[in-house]
Design a protein around this motif. Structure first.
Motif, PDB file in Angstrom:
ATOM      1  N   VAL A  85       5.489  57.701  27.042  1.00 58.94           N
ATOM      2  CA  VAL A  85       5.955  58.884  27.767  1.00 58.94           C
ATOM      3  C   VAL A  85       7.473  58.882  27.764  1.00 58.94           C
ATOM      4  CG1 VAL A  85       5.933  60.138  29.953  1.00 58.94           C
ATOM      5  CG2 VAL A  85       3.898  58.852  29.226  1.00 58.94           C
ATOM      6  N   TRP A  86       8.036  59.979  27.267  1.00 66.67           N
ATOM      7  CA  TRP A  86       9.493  60.151  27.249  1.00 66.67           C
ATOM      8  C   TRP A  86       9.828  61.432  27.989  1.00 66.67           C
ATOM      9  CZ3 TRP A  86      13.042  63.566  24.647  1.00 66.67           C
ATOM     10  CH2 TRP A  86      14.383  63.156  24.753  1.00 66.67           C
ATOM     11  N   ARG A  87      10.818  61.352  28.848  1.00 66.60           N
ATOM     12  CA  ARG A  87      11.213  62.523  29.630  1.00 66.60           C
ATOM     13  C   ARG A  87      12.416  63.207  28.992  1.00 66.60           C
ATOM     14  NH1 ARG A  87      12.823  62.852  35.966  1.00 66.60           N
ATOM     15  NH2 ARG A  87      12.941  65.127  36.056  1.00 66.60           N
ATOM     16  N   PHE A  88      12.328  64.537  28.892  1.00 68.44           N
ATOM     17  CA  PHE A  88      13.403  65.351  28.330  1.00 68.44           C
ATOM     18  C   PHE A  88      13.728  66.439  29.349  1.00 68.44           C
ATOM     19  CE2 PHE A  88      14.788  68.264  24.643  1.00 68.44           C
ATOM     20  CZ  PHE A  88      16.064  67.760  24.671  1.00 68.44           C
ATOM     21  N   HIS A  89      14.651  66.144  30.231  1.00 71.65           N
ATOM     22  CA  HIS A  89      14.978  67.043  31.340  1.00 71.65           C
ATOM     23  C   HIS A  89      16.445  67.459  31.327  1.00 71.65           C
ATOM     24  CE1 HIS A  89      16.161  68.035  35.480  1.00 71.65           C
ATOM     25  NE2 HIS A  89      14.939  68.535  35.598  1.00 71.65           N
ATOM     26  N   ASP A  90      17.331  66.505  31.563  1.00 74.23           N
ATOM     27  CA  ASP A  90      18.746  66.817  31.760  1.00 74.23           C
ATOM     28  C   ASP A  90      19.374  67.511  30.550  1.00 74.23           C
ATOM     29  OD1 ASP A  90      18.434  65.537  34.187  1.00 74.23           O
ATOM     30  OD2 ASP A  90      19.436  63.698  33.551  1.00 74.23           O
ATOM     31  N   HIS A  91      19.148  66.977  29.392  1.00 71.66           N
ATOM     32  CA  HIS A  91      19.783  67.527  28.189  1.00 71.66           C
ATOM     33  C   HIS A  91      19.184  68.872  27.789  1.00 71.66           C
ATOM     34  CE1 HIS A  91      21.103  63.356  28.170  1.00 71.66           C
ATOM     35  NE2 HIS A  91      22.176  63.833  27.560  1.00 71.66           N
ATOM     36  N   TRP A  92      17.929  69.094  28.125  1.00 69.88           N
ATOM     37  CA  TRP A  92      17.317  70.393  27.832  1.00 69.88           C
ATOM     38  C   TRP A  92      17.925  71.460  28.739  1.00 69.88           C
ATOM     39  CZ3 TRP A  92      15.679  72.311  23.755  1.00 69.88           C
ATOM     40  CH2 TRP A  92      14.758  73.346  23.688  1.00 69.88           C
ATOM     41  N   HIS A  93      18.231  71.088  29.978  1.00 76.50           N
ATOM     42  CA  HIS A  93      18.891  72.031  30.884  1.00 76.50           C
ATOM     43  C   HIS A  93      20.367  72.235  30.509  1.00 76.50           C
ATOM     44  CE1 HIS A  93      15.888  73.166  33.772  1.00 76.50           C
ATOM     45  NE2 HIS A  93      15.576  71.912  34.037  1.00 76.50           N
ATOM     46  N   MET A  94      20.998  71.256  29.894  1.00 76.28           N
ATOM     47  CA  MET A  94      22.413  71.389  29.492  1.00 76.28           C
ATOM     48  C   MET A  94      22.582  72.294  28.273  1.00 76.28           C
ATOM     49  SD  MET A  94      24.165  67.693  29.935  1.00 76.28           S
ATOM     50  CE  MET A  94      22.906  66.483  30.243  1.00 76.28           C
ATOM     51  N   ARG A  95      21.513  72.499  27.545  1.00 78.58           N
ATOM     52  CA  ARG A  95      21.566  73.335  26.345  1.00 78.58           C
ATOM     53  C   ARG A  95      22.005  74.740  26.752  1.00 78.58           C
ATOM     54  NH1 ARG A  95      17.853  76.709  24.086  1.00 78.58           N
ATOM     55  NH2 ARG A  95      17.823  76.818  21.836  1.00 78.58           N
ATOM     56  N   LYS A  96      22.761  75.392  25.880  1.00 79.17           N
ATOM     57  CA  LYS A  96      23.184  76.770  26.111  1.00 79.17           C
ATOM     58  C   LYS A  96      22.563  77.664  25.046  1.00 79.17           C
ATOM     59  CE  LYS A  96      25.947  75.638  29.475  1.00 79.17           C
ATOM     60  NZ  LYS A  96      25.361  75.488  30.741  1.00 79.17           N
ATOM     61  N   PRO A  97      21.657  78.545  25.394  1.00 78.86           N
ATOM     62  CA  PRO A  97      21.156  78.768  26.745  1.00 78.86           C
ATOM     63  C   PRO A  97      20.178  77.666  27.169  1.00 78.86           C
ATOM     64  CG  PRO A  97      19.985  80.190  25.212  1.00 78.86           C
ATOM     65  CD  PRO A  97      21.042  79.464  24.419  1.00 78.86           C
TER      66      PRO A  97
END
Length: 124
Positions: A85-97
């Motif tokens: 299990v790998w979490r992809f949260h912070d960097h996905w929200h930092m993406r523009k848009p």
């Protein structure tokens, strides 16, 4: 974007060196999602939200820790089925848009109502 040192985007369970047999992507790695991934031969689960009940996925802050029957069952299932299990949260929200906002807006069909200046305000 540069990878941030302080992030929740890390491996949460399983061995990161495991050979990938398939990938399941989900908003939350619930037991149901883990079971469906394993049943379909997918062993890498990429989740957006926490797997272990708090933002940082810290097991030591849980009252019963590994003795909690729900947590124990989830950890045992992950181990038995060699899931990672790998979490992809912070960097996905930092993406523009923002990747989450973009996906939700598209799923709801709200693009025509979206204020392009903010991407998070809508008008009819």
């Amino acid at each position: 974007m540069p990878w941030q040192a302080e992030t929740v985007d890390t491996f949460k369970a399983g061995n990161p060196d495991t050979a990938v047999t398939g990938i399941a992507v989900t908003m939350m790695a619930t037991m149901d999602v883990l079971q469906r991934a394993a049943a379909s031969g997918k062993n890498l689960v990429i989740t957006h939200e926490p797997t272990f009940y708090n933002h940082l996925d810290k097991l030591d802050v849980l009252e019963q820790k590994e003795n909690d029957p729900v947590l124990a069952a989830k950890l045992a299932f992950i181990a038995k089925h060699n899931l990672v299990v790998w979490r992809f949260h912070d960097h996905w929200h930092m993406r523009k848009p923002d990747g989450i906002v973009t996906g939700v807006v598209h799923s709801l069909g709200w693009e025509k109502y979206q204020d392009v200046r903010t991407n998070t305000y809508f008008q009819s």
